[in-house]
Scaffold this motif. Structure first.
Motif, mmCIF file in Angstrom:
data_model
loop_
_atom_site.group_PDB
_atom_site.id
_atom_site.type_symbol
_atom_site.label_atom_id
_atom_site.label_comp_id
_atom_site.label_asym_id
_atom_site.label_seq_id
_atom_site.Cartn_x
_atom_site.Cartn_y
_atom_site.Cartn_z
ATOM 1 N N LEU A 30 -0.229 -12.069 -15.413
ATOM 2 C CA LEU A 30 -1.107 -12.179 -14.249
ATOM 3 C C LEU A 30 -0.576 -11.302 -13.120
ATOM 4 N N GLU A 83 3.409 -13.897 -13.591
ATOM 5 C CA GLU A 83 3.493 -14.995 -14.567
ATOM 6 C C GLU A 83 2.845 -14.558 -15.884
ATOM 7 N N CYS A 84 3.402 -15.070 -16.996
ATOM 8 C CA CYS A 84 2.879 -14.683 -18.306
ATOM 9 C C CYS A 84 2.289 -15.881 -19.040
ATOM 10 N N LEU A 85 1.257 -15.602 -19.800
ATOM 11 C CA LEU A 85 0.625 -16.631 -20.624
ATOM 12 C C LEU A 85 0.516 -16.108 -22.052
ATOM 13 N N ALA A 86 0.977 -16.922 -23.012
ATOM 14 C CA ALA A 86 0.944 -16.539 -24.427
ATOM 15 C C ALA A 86 -0.083 -17.366 -25.182
ATOM 16 N N TYR A 112 -4.823 -7.566 -14.311
ATOM 17 C CA TYR A 112 -4.162 -8.154 -15.482
ATOM 18 C C TYR A 112 -3.411 -7.071 -16.256
ATOM 19 N N ARG A 122 -5.112 -24.437 -12.874
ATOM 20 C CA ARG A 122 -5.659 -23.620 -13.973
ATOM 21 C C ARG A 122 -4.568 -23.040 -14.873
ATOM 22 N N LEU A 123 -3.509 -22.506 -14.270
ATOM 23 C CA LEU A 123 -2.450 -21.903 -15.087
ATOM 24 C C LEU A 123 -1.642 -22.978 -15.821
ATOM 25 N N LEU A 150 -2.146 -25.724 -23.072
ATOM 26 C CA LEU A 150 -2.791 -25.183 -24.279
ATOM 27 C C LEU A 150 -1.873 -24.239 -25.035
ATOM 28 N N GLN A 151 -1.122 -23.441 -24.289
ATOM 29 C CA GLN A 151 -0.168 -22.526 -24.942
ATOM 30 C C GLN A 151 0.768 -23.313 -25.868
ATOM 31 N N TYR A 173 -8.104 -19.720 -20.487
ATOM 32 C CA TYR A 173 -7.720 -19.400 -19.104
ATOM 33 C C TYR A 173 -8.723 -18.427 -18.484
ATOM 34 N N LEU A 174 -9.031 -17.365 -19.215
ATOM 35 C CA LEU A 174 -9.913 -16.328 -18.665
ATOM 36 C C LEU A 174 -11.369 -16.792 -18.565
ATOM 37 N N ALA A 209 -3.547 -24.085 -18.760
ATOM 38 C CA ALA A 209 -3.480 -23.085 -19.834
ATOM 39 C C ALA A 209 -2.115 -23.127 -20.522
ATOM 40 N N ARG A 210 -1.084 -23.469 -19.740
ATOM 41 C CA ARG A 210 0.257 -23.572 -20.344
ATOM 42 C C ARG A 210 0.342 -24.770 -21.297
#
Lengths: 201, 201
Positions: free
Chosen positions: A58, A62-65, A2, B85-86, B92-93, A73-74, B89-90
């Protein structure tokens, strides 16, 4: 591995660092100085159009905000996120409470106080922000009087999310003297294995 | 049957009504007039210590608060919440973005404007709130220029959450003339089956 784009004084970023450490996940830390506009550069906006940290990248790029979306997510498929549908929704209830009722009051006042404020404009909002912050603490105190952790009888990412700015609330002038259940809860968190302090990493 | 405690002008409540209707779930609506303090009565605070609507009561009597937590709870295992999963989470973002960047600006200004404001105190915050609202709309516009729905190529509860206050943003004085992607997205939503209007139910 990560990659975490983060600004170390940020409580929102601190949540992610706490969780990564609790789960023993290694990561590269890329420091982004938001005070110098580094989260609003063209390069950073390509990663997060909303121009904010923390941002989790990741392995596949890919990015997660949004700190609390990253927590979920984690934590998925770990003991820090319940499997039960209602308990999982209760974790989310606390996370949304944190971003709507807690952070905009407690974290914002702390930011003002630790960054040369309050300015005249901030002073005009200060009493409403303090009242909002104490109201959020009241809700937490009530819950933590009845049970050890926010959602159920086990520690979850909801506790991590609320701990982040509660444990530095005094820096914004919030007095936790009348919040014994919150103070005991914070002591329980600090005593947990793999708890990492804000200045660590 | 579900019981929804709600205040009909609330966009946060509207999200839940839209989703319940989209999923064809029936429910009892209990109207709570927040302007008359009905969400702060001793009786209501027993259901939600945070004193806010919407509040969903399950058949077993348990209550769940926070509109976006309720959306996730209801959408679980339906096509409106991705399994990946991603992608989840998106969703949720976007939901956290909605509660932090969108609602506190767009919904709050709308509330001021439709309830006799802005007062002098509100006027002092108005330009910052308008700028914050337009910044949130910019992020949405950018995303919706590239794809039909916020998270991926399918409609999710993220679209419902962001639609709620975006479709009444003009009531707060926000002009969507320069946001064609958002306007097209709203048209797509209105055309969906089982889309319910705010005045319905």
């Amino acid at each position: 591995m990560y990659r975490l784009y983060d600004f170390l004084p940020s409580g929102n970023g601190y949540k992610i660092r706490l969780l990564l450490n609790a789960l023993d996940l290694s990561y590269d830390l890329i420091e982004v100085d938001i005070l110098k506009g580094e989260s609003r550069t063209e390069e950073f906006l390509k990663l997060n159009a909303n121009g904010r940290i923390p941002l989790l990248q990741l392995e596949n790029g890919e990015c997660l905000a949004e700190s609390n979306a990253i927590l979920i997510y984690l934590a998925e498929n770990t003991p820090l996120l319940p499997e039960d549908r209602l308990d999982k929704a209760r974790v989310l209830q606390w996370l949304f409470f944190e971003q709507y009722n807690h952070e905009p009051n407690i974290a914002v006042v702390r930011f003002w106080m630790t960054h040369g404020g309050p300015t005249e404009e901030q002073k005009a909002q200060l009493s409403a922000k303090m009242a909002g912050g104490y109201a959020a603490l009241d809700v937490m105190e009530k819950r933590l009087t009845d049970q050890n952790w926010l959602v159920s009888d086990t520690f979850t990412v909801a506790d991590i999310a609320l701990y982040a700015y509660t444990h530095v609330a005094h820096e914004g002038g919030f007095d936790l003297e009348d919040y014994p259940a919150i103070r005991n809860w914070m002591e329980r968190i600090v005593k947990r294995d793999r708890h990492v302090l804000i200045t660590d990493h």
